[in-house]
Design a protein around this motif. Structure first.
Motif, PDB file in Angstrom:
ATOM      1  N   ILE A   8       0.874  -1.184   0.054  1.00  0.00           N
ATOM      2  CA  ILE A   8      -0.042   0.013  -0.201  1.00  0.00           C
ATOM      3  C   ILE A   8       0.927   1.303  -0.121  1.00  0.00           C
ATOM      4  O   ILE A   8       1.644   1.601   1.045  1.00  0.00           O
ATOM      5  CB  ILE A   8      -0.960  -0.108   1.170  1.00  0.00           C
ATOM      6  CG1 ILE A   8      -1.834  -1.209   1.228  1.00  0.00           C
ATOM      7  CG2 ILE A   8      -1.720   1.281   0.986  1.00  0.00           C
ATOM      8  CD1 ILE A   8      -2.898  -1.348   2.338  1.00  0.00           C
ATOM      9  N   ILE A  31      -1.159  -0.683  -4.409  1.00  0.00           N
ATOM     10  CA  ILE A  31      -1.960   0.214  -4.567  1.00  0.00           C
ATOM     11  C   ILE A  31      -1.443   1.630  -4.104  1.00  0.00           C
ATOM     12  O   ILE A  31      -0.683   1.690  -3.076  1.00  0.00           O
ATOM     13  CB  ILE A  31      -3.214   0.036  -3.496  1.00  0.00           C
ATOM     14  CG1 ILE A  31      -3.657  -1.522  -3.763  1.00  0.00           C
ATOM     15  CG2 ILE A  31      -4.320   0.931  -3.493  1.00  0.00           C
ATOM     16  CD1 ILE A  31      -4.777  -1.934  -2.706  1.00  0.00           C
ATOM     17  N   LYS A  78      -6.658   4.720  -3.825  1.00  0.00           N
ATOM     18  CA  LYS A  78      -6.220   4.572  -2.191  1.00  0.00           C
ATOM     19  C   LYS A  78      -7.238   3.356  -1.527  1.00  0.00           C
ATOM     20  O   LYS A  78      -7.889   2.838  -1.761  1.00  0.00           O
ATOM     21  CB  LYS A  78      -6.978   5.845  -1.749  1.00  0.00           C
ATOM     22  CG  LYS A  78      -6.084   7.213  -2.099  1.00  0.00           C
ATOM     23  CD  LYS A  78      -6.602   8.121  -1.205  1.00  0.00           C
ATOM     24  CE  LYS A  78      -5.830   9.451  -1.596  1.00  0.00           C
ATOM     25  NZ  LYS A  78      -6.083  10.519  -0.912  1.00  0.00           N
ATOM     26  N   ALA A  79      -6.392   2.623  -0.579  1.00  0.00           N
ATOM     27  CA  ALA A  79      -6.789   1.658   0.291  1.00  0.00           C
ATOM     28  C   ALA A  79      -7.525   2.279   1.269  1.00  0.00           C
ATOM     29  O   ALA A  79      -7.232   2.979   2.039  1.00  0.00           O
ATOM     30  CB  ALA A  79      -5.899   0.840   0.940  1.00  0.00           C
ATOM     31  N   SER A  80      -8.736   1.893   1.545  1.00  0.00           N
ATOM     32  CA  SER A  80      -9.589   2.745   2.702  1.00  0.00           C
ATOM     33  C   SER A  80      -9.547   1.867   4.192  1.00  0.00           C
ATOM     34  O   SER A  80      -9.669   2.489   5.104  1.00  0.00           O
ATOM     35  CB  SER A  80     -11.161   2.923   2.150  1.00  0.00           C
ATOM     36  OG  SER A  80     -11.726   1.598   1.685  1.00  0.00           O
ATOM     37  N   THR A  93     -10.558  -1.022  -1.432  1.00  0.00           N
ATOM     38  CA  THR A  93     -10.185   0.220  -1.786  1.00  0.00           C
ATOM     39  C   THR A  93     -11.332   1.155  -1.613  1.00  0.00           C
ATOM     40  O   THR A  93     -12.540   0.991  -1.441  1.00  0.00           O
ATOM     41  CB  THR A  93      -9.632   0.032  -3.465  1.00  0.00           C
ATOM     42  OG1 THR A  93     -11.177  -0.113  -4.194  1.00  0.00           O
ATOM     43  CG2 THR A  93      -8.803  -0.877  -3.632  1.00  0.00           C
ATOM     44  N   GLU A  94     -11.068   2.327  -1.989  1.00  0.00           N
ATOM     45  CA  GLU A  94     -11.973   3.627  -1.878  1.00  0.00           C
ATOM     46  C   GLU A  94     -13.217   3.446  -3.124  1.00  0.00           C
ATOM     47  O   GLU A  94     -14.089   3.975  -2.998  1.00  0.00           O
ATOM     48  CB  GLU A  94     -11.355   4.920  -2.025  1.00  0.00           C
ATOM     49  CG  GLU A  94     -10.699   5.463  -0.702  1.00  0.00           C
ATOM     50  CD  GLU A  94     -10.190   6.948  -0.860  1.00  0.00           C
ATOM     51  OE1 GLU A  94     -10.057   7.360  -2.043  1.00  0.00           O
ATOM     52  OE2 GLU A  94      -9.879   7.269  -0.022  1.00  0.00           O
TER      53      GLU A  94
END
Length: 297
Positions: A8, A31, A78-80, A93-94
């Motif tokens: 990430i 990511i 983006k990884a949420s 992810t977002e």
């Protein structure tokens, strides 16, 4: 698809970590949200073989080299969320995409909290800096300022005379006792006690409360940093408190306090630059690979 590792963050540390895993023929997903810490700087310095290049060009070349390996995938985004589910990790992810991996590498970078001085944020990375090794030489031995934020600024003030005539703007940040005064005199650092009201000009002109303006080739200041985002907290990682902010606690292989979660780069160090981030990523990538070999799941 179950990845061996999800990295990430696709800047210097993340790319370096992913490269080690790709070369071990592991299935890797990167990511990346495209928010490099040094995105405001025109050139990067002090990184062997890449000195003076645009930071974005270094990253673009590194990404192209990484993506030549057939076991690497990439998501621009983006990884949420991230969590452990039994022996594996789930990342969302977002955009709502759900992914799974046996290992996580956090290369999330940091957020810089700048001193609240008008005119400073728009000059950050251009004429206002934090790293003398990255930017000091290019100031051409011109006048340099240090904007104090705490007693830690003594370190900057003592270092910078090797790059140019230096003035410390105390700005009420700390008290100058006799020992500190002696150190500054020994290094021929000038002292300015009048408060700073703003930074202006093409470079970094320091405007003082009494109306004086001090023109500088460059200004250095310290920021407080924190790992970007909340993924480390979500995963349950422990943190260490450094003199300039928090960073993710890791061991010598860059594994965090959560087994199977590794952290590299500025988010996992008390200090950093491009060269250190690349080395950190290489260590973390190798550590991640070896954990897959010797711990199995």
């Amino acid at each position: 698809m179950m990845f061996d590792a999800i990295v990430i963050g696709g800047s210097y540390a993340g790319l370096s970590a992913a490269l080690q895993l790709a070369r071990a023929r592991r299935n890797v997903l990167v990511i990346d949200g495209g928010q490099r810490r040094n995105r405001f700087a025109a050139t990067s310095h002090g990184f062997l073989g890449q000195d003076g290049r645009a930071p974005g060009d270094i990253v673009a070349d590194a990404r192209a080299q990484l993506m030549a390996y057939p076991t690497v995938d990439w998501i621009d985004g983006k990884a949420s969320t991230a969590e452990a589910i039994g022996p594996v990790f789930a990342v969302e992810t977002e955009d709502g995409e759900s992914l799974e991996a046996r290992r996580i590498v956090l290369a999330v970078g940091v957020t810089d909290e700048l001193p609240e001085i008008p005119g400073l944020p728009e000059r950050w990375g251009k004429s206002v800096f934090h790293c003398p090794y990255c930017h000091g030489y290019e100031l051409g031995d011109g006048p340099i300022g240090v904007l104090a934020v705490s007693a830690m600024s003594m370190h900057h003030a003592s270092m910078l005379p090797d790059w140019g005539k230096t003035k410390l703007f105390v700005n009420g940040a700390f008290e100058l006792d006799e020992d500190r005064m002696d150190e500054l005199r020994r290094r021929s650092v000038a002292i300015e006690r009048e408060p700073v009201v703003r930074i202006s000009g093409e470079r970094a002109d320091v405007e003082l409360r009494d109306g004086r303006v001090v023109p500088l080739a460059g200004l250095f200041t310290l920021t407080r940093t924190r790992p970007a985002g909340t993924l480390a907290e979500q995963l349950g990682c422990d943190f260490d408190e450094g003199p300039l902010g928090t960073f993710i606690r890791t061991d010598g292989t860059k594994e965090t306090t959560v087994p199977g979660v590794f952290a590299v780069g500025d988010a996992a160090r008390g200090a950093g630059n491009v060269a250190l981030a690349v080395g950190d990523g290489a260590m973390g990538g190798a550590g991640t690979h070896q954990s897959l070999i010797f711990r199995g799941v």
